[in-house]
Design a protein around this motif. Structure first.
Motif, PDB file in Angstrom:
ATOM      1  N   PRO A 126       0.822  -1.210   0.000  1.00 19.72           N
ATOM      2  CA  PRO A 126       0.000   0.000   0.000  1.00 19.72           C
ATOM      3  C   PRO A 126       0.859   1.264   0.000  1.00 19.72           C
ATOM      4  O   PRO A 126       2.014   1.244   0.441  1.00 19.72           O
ATOM      5  N   GLY A 127       0.288   2.337  -0.479  1.00 13.68           N
ATOM      6  CA  GLY A 127       0.989   3.620  -0.532  1.00 13.68           C
ATOM      7  C   GLY A 127       1.407   4.135   0.834  1.00 13.68           C
ATOM      8  O   GLY A 127       2.270   4.999   0.933  1.00 13.68           O
ATOM      9  N   THR A 128       0.822   3.600   1.887  1.00 14.55           N
ATOM     10  CA  THR A 128       1.171   4.013   3.250  1.00 14.55           C
ATOM     11  C   THR A 128       2.451   3.353   3.752  1.00 14.55           C
ATOM     12  O   THR A 128       2.968   3.749   4.792  1.00 14.55           O
ATOM     13  N   ALA A 129       2.957   2.351   3.035  1.00 16.89           N
ATOM     14  CA  ALA A 129       4.187   1.673   3.460  1.00 16.89           C
ATOM     15  C   ALA A 129       5.390   2.557   3.147  1.00 16.89           C
ATOM     16  O   ALA A 129       5.629   2.912   1.998  1.00 16.89           O
ATOM     17  N   ASP A 130       6.127   2.913   4.185  1.00 11.23           N
ATOM     18  CA  ASP A 130       7.314   3.750   4.024  1.00 11.23           C
ATOM     19  C   ASP A 130       8.545   2.932   3.651  1.00 11.23           C
ATOM     20  O   ASP A 130       9.510   3.453   3.106  1.00 11.23           O
ATOM     21  N   ALA A 131       8.513   1.630   3.994  1.00 13.55           N
ATOM     22  CA  ALA A 131       9.644   0.739   3.745  1.00 13.55           C
ATOM     23  C   ALA A 131       9.131  -0.687   3.760  1.00 13.55           C
ATOM     24  O   ALA A 131       8.003  -0.953   4.190  1.00 13.55           O
ATOM     25  N   ALA A 132       9.992  -1.611   3.292  1.00  9.46           N
ATOM     26  CA  ALA A 132       9.646  -3.032   3.315  1.00  9.46           C
ATOM     27  C   ALA A 132      10.842  -3.840   3.794  1.00  9.46           C
ATOM     28  O   ALA A 132      11.976  -3.585   3.376  1.00  9.46           O
ATOM     29  N   VAL A 133      10.562  -4.793   4.666  1.00  7.35           N
ATOM     30  CA  VAL A 133      11.567  -5.768   5.078  1.00  7.35           C
ATOM     31  C   VAL A 133      11.348  -7.002   4.211  1.00  7.35           C
ATOM     32  O   VAL A 133      10.261  -7.586   4.217  1.00  7.35           O
ATOM     33  N   VAL A 134      12.371  -7.389   3.461  1.00  6.40           N
ATOM     34  CA  VAL A 134      12.280  -8.497   2.521  1.00  6.40           C
ATOM     35  C   VAL A 134      12.980  -9.726   3.100  1.00  6.40           C
ATOM     36  O   VAL A 134      14.129  -9.629   3.564  1.00  6.40           O
ATOM     37  N   VAL A 135      12.271 -10.870   3.068  1.00  9.96           N
ATOM     38  CA  VAL A 135      12.868 -12.151   3.446  1.00  9.96           C
ATOM     39  C   VAL A 135      12.504 -13.192   2.399  1.00  9.96           C
ATOM     40  O   VAL A 135      11.547 -13.023   1.641  1.00  9.96           O
ATOM     41  N   ALA A 172      14.331 -10.928  15.926  1.00  5.89           N
ATOM     42  CA  ALA A 172      15.290  -9.915  16.387  1.00  5.89           C
ATOM     43  C   ALA A 172      16.022  -9.290  15.207  1.00  5.89           C
ATOM     44  O   ALA A 172      16.275  -8.078  15.196  1.00  5.89           O
ATOM     45  N   ALA A 173      16.360 -10.084  14.194  1.00  4.53           N
ATOM     46  CA  ALA A 173      17.033  -9.540  13.011  1.00  4.53           C
ATOM     47  C   ALA A 173      16.102  -8.588  12.260  1.00  4.53           C
ATOM     48  O   ALA A 173      16.528  -7.526  11.791  1.00  4.53           O
ATOM     49  N   VAL A 174      14.829  -8.936  12.173  1.00  4.09           N
ATOM     50  CA  VAL A 174      13.848  -8.047  11.530  1.00  4.09           C
ATOM     51  C   VAL A 174      13.769  -6.736  12.307  1.00  4.09           C
ATOM     52  O   VAL A 174      13.798  -5.649  11.723  1.00  4.09           O
ATOM     53  N   ARG A 175      13.698  -6.826  13.621  1.00 10.15           N
ATOM     54  CA  ARG A 175      13.632  -5.604  14.444  1.00 10.15           C
ATOM     55  C   ARG A 175      14.894  -4.762  14.298  1.00 10.15           C
ATOM     56  O   ARG A 175      14.831  -3.530  14.291  1.00 10.15           O
ATOM     57  N   ARG A 176      16.047  -5.399  14.160  1.00  8.36           N
ATOM     58  CA  ARG A 176      17.302  -4.648  14.042  1.00  8.36           C
ATOM     59  C   ARG A 176      17.381  -3.859  12.729  1.00  8.36           C
ATOM     60  O   ARG A 176      17.822  -2.703  12.726  1.00  8.36           O
ATOM     61  N   VAL A 177      16.956  -4.463  11.608  1.00  5.27           N
ATOM     62  CA  VAL A 177      16.996  -3.697  10.360  1.00  5.27           C
ATOM     63  C   VAL A 177      15.939  -2.597  10.384  1.00  5.27           C
ATOM     64  O   VAL A 177      16.161  -1.507   9.841  1.00  5.27           O
ATOM     65  N   ARG A 178      14.810  -2.845  11.057  1.00  2.00           N
ATOM     66  CA  ARG A 178      13.797  -1.792  11.212  1.00  2.00           C
ATOM     67  C   ARG A 178      14.350  -0.652  12.052  1.00  2.00           C
ATOM     68  O   ARG A 178      14.108   0.529  11.763  1.00  2.00           O
ATOM     69  N   ALA A 179      15.100  -0.969  13.096  1.00  2.00           N
ATOM     70  CA  ALA A 179      15.694   0.069  13.957  1.00  2.00           C
ATOM     71  C   ALA A 179      16.706   0.908  13.172  1.00  2.00           C
ATOM     72  O   ALA A 179      16.788   2.129  13.368  1.00  2.00           O
ATOM     73  N   ALA A 180      17.461   0.282  12.286  1.00  2.00           N
ATOM     74  CA  ALA A 180      18.412   1.035  11.459  1.00  2.00           C
ATOM     75  C   ALA A 180      17.670   2.022  10.565  1.00  2.00           C
ATOM     76  O   ALA A 180      18.107   3.158  10.371  1.00  2.00           O
ATOM     77  N   TYR A 181      16.539   1.597  10.035  1.00  2.00           N
ATOM     78  CA  TYR A 181      15.714   2.495   9.216  1.00  2.00           C
ATOM     79  C   TYR A 181      15.184   3.647  10.070  1.00  2.00           C
ATOM     80  O   TYR A 181      15.248   4.816   9.665  1.00  2.00           O
ATOM     81  N   ALA A 182      14.694   3.340  11.257  1.00  2.00           N
ATOM     82  CA  ALA A 182      14.176   4.378  12.161  1.00  2.00           C
ATOM     83  C   ALA A 182      15.268   5.385  12.517  1.00  2.00           C
ATOM     84  O   ALA A 182      14.986   6.557  12.759  1.00  2.00           O
ATOM     85  N   ALA A 183      16.525   4.928  12.498  1.00  2.00           N
ATOM     86  CA  ALA A 183      17.657   5.803  12.812  1.00  2.00           C
ATOM     87  C   ALA A 183      18.152   6.565  11.588  1.00  2.00           C
ATOM     88  O   ALA A 183      19.116   7.329  11.684  1.00  2.00           O
ATOM     89  N   GLY A 184      17.520   6.361  10.416  1.00  2.00           N
ATOM     90  CA  GLY A 184      17.869   7.153   9.245  1.00  2.00           C
ATOM     91  C   GLY A 184      18.415   6.404   8.043  1.00  2.00           C
ATOM     92  O   GLY A 184      18.667   7.020   7.004  1.00  2.00           O
ATOM     93  N   ALA A 185      18.603   5.088   8.139  1.00  2.00           N
ATOM     94  CA  ALA A 185      19.123   4.334   6.994  1.00  2.00           C
ATOM     95  C   ALA A 185      18.069   4.229   5.902  1.00  2.00           C
ATOM     96  O   ALA A 185      16.900   3.996   6.182  1.00  2.00           O
ATOM     97  N   SER A 186      18.491   4.380   4.658  1.00  2.00           N
ATOM     98  CA  SER A 186      17.589   4.215   3.520  1.00  2.00           C
ATOM     99  C   SER A 186      17.451   2.735   3.162  1.00  2.00           C
ATOM    100  O   SER A 186      16.406   2.280   2.734  1.00  2.00           O
ATOM    101  N   VAL A 187      18.547   1.995   3.347  1.00  2.00           N
ATOM    102  CA  VAL A 187      18.595   0.554   3.097  1.00  2.00           C
ATOM    103  C   VAL A 187      19.373  -0.065   4.253  1.00  2.00           C
ATOM    104  O   VAL A 187      20.413   0.456   4.653  1.00  2.00           O
ATOM    105  N   ALA A 188      18.863  -1.162   4.796  1.00  2.00           N
ATOM    106  CA  ALA A 188      19.557  -1.854   5.888  1.00  2.00           C
ATOM    107  C   ALA A 188      19.627  -3.337   5.560  1.00  2.00           C
ATOM    108  O   ALA A 188      18.643  -3.937   5.126  1.00  2.00           O
ATOM    109  N   SER A 226      13.833   1.238   1.909  1.00  2.00           N
ATOM    110  CA  SER A 226      12.908   2.362   2.041  1.00  2.00           C
ATOM    111  C   SER A 226      12.203   2.576   0.708  1.00  2.00           C
ATOM    112  O   SER A 226      12.715   2.191  -0.350  1.00  2.00           O
ATOM    113  N   ARG A 227      11.042   3.178   0.751  1.00  2.00           N
ATOM    114  CA  ARG A 227      10.298   3.444  -0.485  1.00  2.00           C
ATOM    115  C   ARG A 227      11.141   4.255  -1.470  1.00  2.00           C
ATOM    116  O   ARG A 227      11.074   4.040  -2.684  1.00  2.00           O
ATOM    117  N   ALA A 228      11.968   5.157  -0.973  1.00  2.00           N
ATOM    118  CA  ALA A 228      12.817   5.966  -1.852  1.00  2.00           C
ATOM    119  C   ALA A 228      13.803   5.110  -2.639  1.00  2.00           C
ATOM    120  O   ALA A 228      14.218   5.479  -3.740  1.00  2.00           O
TER     121      ALA A 228
END
Length: 191
Positions: free
Chosen positions: A87-96, A106-122, A137-139
């Motif tokens: 959906p257009g509301t998704a700012d990013a996607a975690v791919v597995v 925990a690995a999913v949460r860690r890459v999400r935390a990197a995004y929350a801290a400003g990473a475009s790709v983690a 990230s969507r960008a």
């Protein structure tokens, strides 16, 4: 910030002799285990790209099935189809990938935390080697398009645009199950 989960589960598992999504691990299909992984890691919504064996998949509560009619063309098309489905509301996607049963929430949460801290790709790393999950990230999605072709997913993009990538040390293993021997060995190791 909305981070979706994207599970790629469309392949036929040629070396295995059946679609990997249908394999059982501790009495649970890998596809269901991977949906639970993404949801436990905080992803919502979770989309599952399916192709081979789609008509035999178990119910997947909490997931949206996305059929890739061109799944035979390879992983790249499934990745792009999956990103397109979000959906257009998704700012990013975690791919597995469906065939990596040792990935952890925990690995999913860690890459999400990197995004929350400003990473475009983690990208999760294991002993310094890149693996899954991968957060985009969507960008970054339009930048990925020329690289995701045939059986090539995001790997070439991640190498070409290393300037965008945050490497995130994780526990667990990115090992995958490609053959019947891999499955037998993995189940013996797990138990």
């Amino acid at each position: 910030m909305t981070v979706a989960g994207l599970l790629l589960a469309a392949g036929a598992g040629r070396r295995l002799g059946r679609p990997k999504a249908l394999l059982e691990w501790d009495g649970e299909p890998l596809v269901r285990r991977a949906v639970r992984l993404l949801r436990s890691g905080g992803c919502d919504p979770v989309h599952v790209v399916v192709g081979a064996g789609a008509d035999r998949l178990p119910a997947l509560p909490g997931a949206v099935l996305v059929v890739n009619p061109r799944w035979r063309d390879g992983l790249g098309g499934s990745l792009l189809r999956g990103l397109d489905s979000l959906p257009g509301t998704a700012d990013a996607a975690v791919v597995v990938l469906v065939d990596q049963p040792w990935l952890t929430p925990a690995a999913v949460r860690r890459v999400r935390a990197a995004y929350a801290a400003g990473a475009s790709v983690a990208v999760a790393t294991y002993a310094g080697r890149a693996g899954h999950p991968v957060l985009l990230s969507r960008a970054a999605w339009p930048l990925l398009t020329p690289y995701a072709t045939g059986d090539r997913g995001a790997r070439d993009f991640l190498r070409a645009r290393a300037d965008l990538v945050a490497r995130v040390p994780c526990d667990g293993s990115p090992a995958d199950v490609d053959t019947p021997t891999d499955l037998t060995r993995a189940q013996r190791h797990e138990g």
